[in-house]
Design an enzyme around this catalytic site. Structure first.
Site, PDB file in Angstrom:
ATOM      1  N   ASN A  85       9.668   9.032  -3.275  1.00 60.94           N
ATOM      2  CA  ASN A  85       9.245   9.937  -4.339  1.00 60.94           C
ATOM      3  C   ASN A  85       9.250  11.372  -3.820  1.00 60.94           C
ATOM      4  O   ASN A  85       8.993  11.636  -2.649  1.00 60.94           O
ATOM      5  CB  ASN A  85       7.869   9.544  -4.906  1.00 60.94           C
ATOM      6  CG  ASN A  85       6.756   9.499  -3.893  1.00 60.94           C
ATOM      7  OD1 ASN A  85       6.924   9.046  -2.773  1.00 60.94           O
ATOM      8  ND2 ASN A  85       5.582   9.968  -4.290  1.00 60.94           N
TER       9      ASN A  85
ATOM     10  N   GLU B   4       7.639  14.878  -5.145  1.00 60.21           N
ATOM     11  CA  GLU B   4       6.783  15.550  -6.121  1.00 60.21           C
ATOM     12  C   GLU B   4       7.167  17.019  -6.269  1.00 60.21           C
ATOM     13  O   GLU B   4       7.862  17.587  -5.422  1.00 60.21           O
ATOM     14  CB  GLU B   4       5.312  15.439  -5.703  1.00 60.21           C
ATOM     15  CG  GLU B   4       4.793  14.020  -5.766  1.00 60.21           C
ATOM     16  CD  GLU B   4       3.319  13.894  -5.421  1.00 60.21           C
ATOM     17  OE1 GLU B   4       2.768  12.830  -5.673  1.00 60.21           O
ATOM     18  OE2 GLU B   4       2.718  14.846  -4.881  1.00 60.21           O
TER      19      GLU B   4
ATOM     20  N   CYS C  25      10.677   9.522  -8.957  1.00 59.42           N
ATOM     21  CA  CYS C  25      10.151   8.353  -8.258  1.00 59.42           C
ATOM     22  C   CYS C  25      11.160   7.803  -7.264  1.00 59.42           C
ATOM     23  O   CYS C  25      12.364   8.035  -7.376  1.00 59.42           O
ATOM     24  CB  CYS C  25       9.815   7.260  -9.273  1.00 59.42           C
ATOM     25  SG  CYS C  25       8.572   7.747 -10.482  1.00 59.42           S
TER      26      CYS C  25
ATOM     27  N   GLU D 111      12.136   4.691  -6.873  1.00 58.89           N
ATOM     28  CA  GLU D 111      13.043   3.714  -7.466  1.00 58.89           C
ATOM     29  C   GLU D 111      14.216   4.399  -8.167  1.00 58.89           C
ATOM     30  O   GLU D 111      15.372   3.995  -8.009  1.00 58.89           O
ATOM     31  CB  GLU D 111      12.288   2.834  -8.477  1.00 58.89           C
ATOM     32  CG  GLU D 111      11.115   2.100  -7.877  1.00 58.89           C
ATOM     33  CD  GLU D 111       9.790   2.857  -7.936  1.00 58.89           C
ATOM     34  OE1 GLU D 111       8.743   2.192  -7.996  1.00 58.89           O
ATOM     35  OE2 GLU D 111       9.788   4.103  -7.922  1.00 58.89           O
TER      36      GLU D 111
ATOM     37  N   CYS E 109       6.815   2.463 -12.119  1.00 61.64           N
ATOM     38  CA  CYS E 109       6.260   3.039 -13.351  1.00 61.64           C
ATOM     39  C   CYS E 109       7.141   2.644 -14.546  1.00 61.64           C
ATOM     40  O   CYS E 109       8.237   2.095 -14.381  1.00 61.64           O
ATOM     41  CB  CYS E 109       6.157   4.564 -13.229  1.00 61.64           C
ATOM     42  SG  CYS E 109       7.743   5.438 -13.328  1.00 61.64           S
TER      43      CYS E 109
ATOM     44  N   CYS F  61      10.730   4.120 -14.491  1.00 65.17           N
ATOM     45  CA  CYS F  61      11.602   3.422 -13.544  1.00 65.17           C
ATOM     46  C   CYS F  61      12.015   2.053 -14.078  1.00 65.17           C
ATOM     47  O   CYS F  61      13.160   1.627 -13.913  1.00 65.17           O
ATOM     48  CB  CYS F  61      10.917   3.274 -12.193  1.00 65.17           C
ATOM     49  SG  CYS F  61      10.772   4.851 -11.310  1.00 65.17           S
TER      50      CYS F  61
END
Length: 136
Positions: A42, A44, A53, A55, A90, A93
């Site tokens: 990830n 940010e 993210c 994934e 999430c 994803c």
């Protein structure tokens, strides 16, 4: 590649996460049908919405290299060096995975350096909206 080896690749990717705001680091390792592994972490952003993210990073890397047939995904998350048991992807994803993967696509949720929970995309995203809904 074994399931545990794929989990280890995800743990390595987690170490490269950039998470100065939440402190929650995630790593992912995506195995393709050709045997290649694409990792992601990830990243940010202070504006939050540009955050990506792990994934999706792995999927985008694979697709950008011409891979679209995926075999398995391992995910690990946690604050700093800690591993939070079974960090699922999430919703965003899950939707991206549904673009490329069938409901029986295996996902490994890392619990420790030697343990994981194996589930499927269908377990995590029942009744997914996929390409079949928009194709003629």
């Amino acid at each position: 590649m074994t399931e545990l080896e794929l989990c280890c690749k995800a743990m390595e990717a987690k170490k490269r996460a950039y998470a100065p705001y939440s402190g929650f680091c995630v790593g992912a390792a995506l195995l393709t049908a050709t045997g290649k592994v694409y990792t992601g972490c990830n990243v940010e952003n202070a504006a939050f919405s540009p955050t990506i993210c792990a994934e999706r990073t792995a999927v985008v890397k694979a697709v950008s290299e011409g891979e679209r047939d995926f075999s398995m995904l391992a995910i690990v998350g946690g604050k700093g060096a800690c591993i939070d048991p079974a960090t699922p992807p999430c919703g965003l994803c899950r939707q991206v995975l549904a673009e490329f993967c069938a409901p029986d696509f295996p996902i490994l949720l890392v619990q420790s350096e030697t343990e994981f929970i194996k589930c499927t995309l269908g377990d995590l995203l029942p009744m997914a909206f996929g390409p079949g809904f928009v194709k003629e």
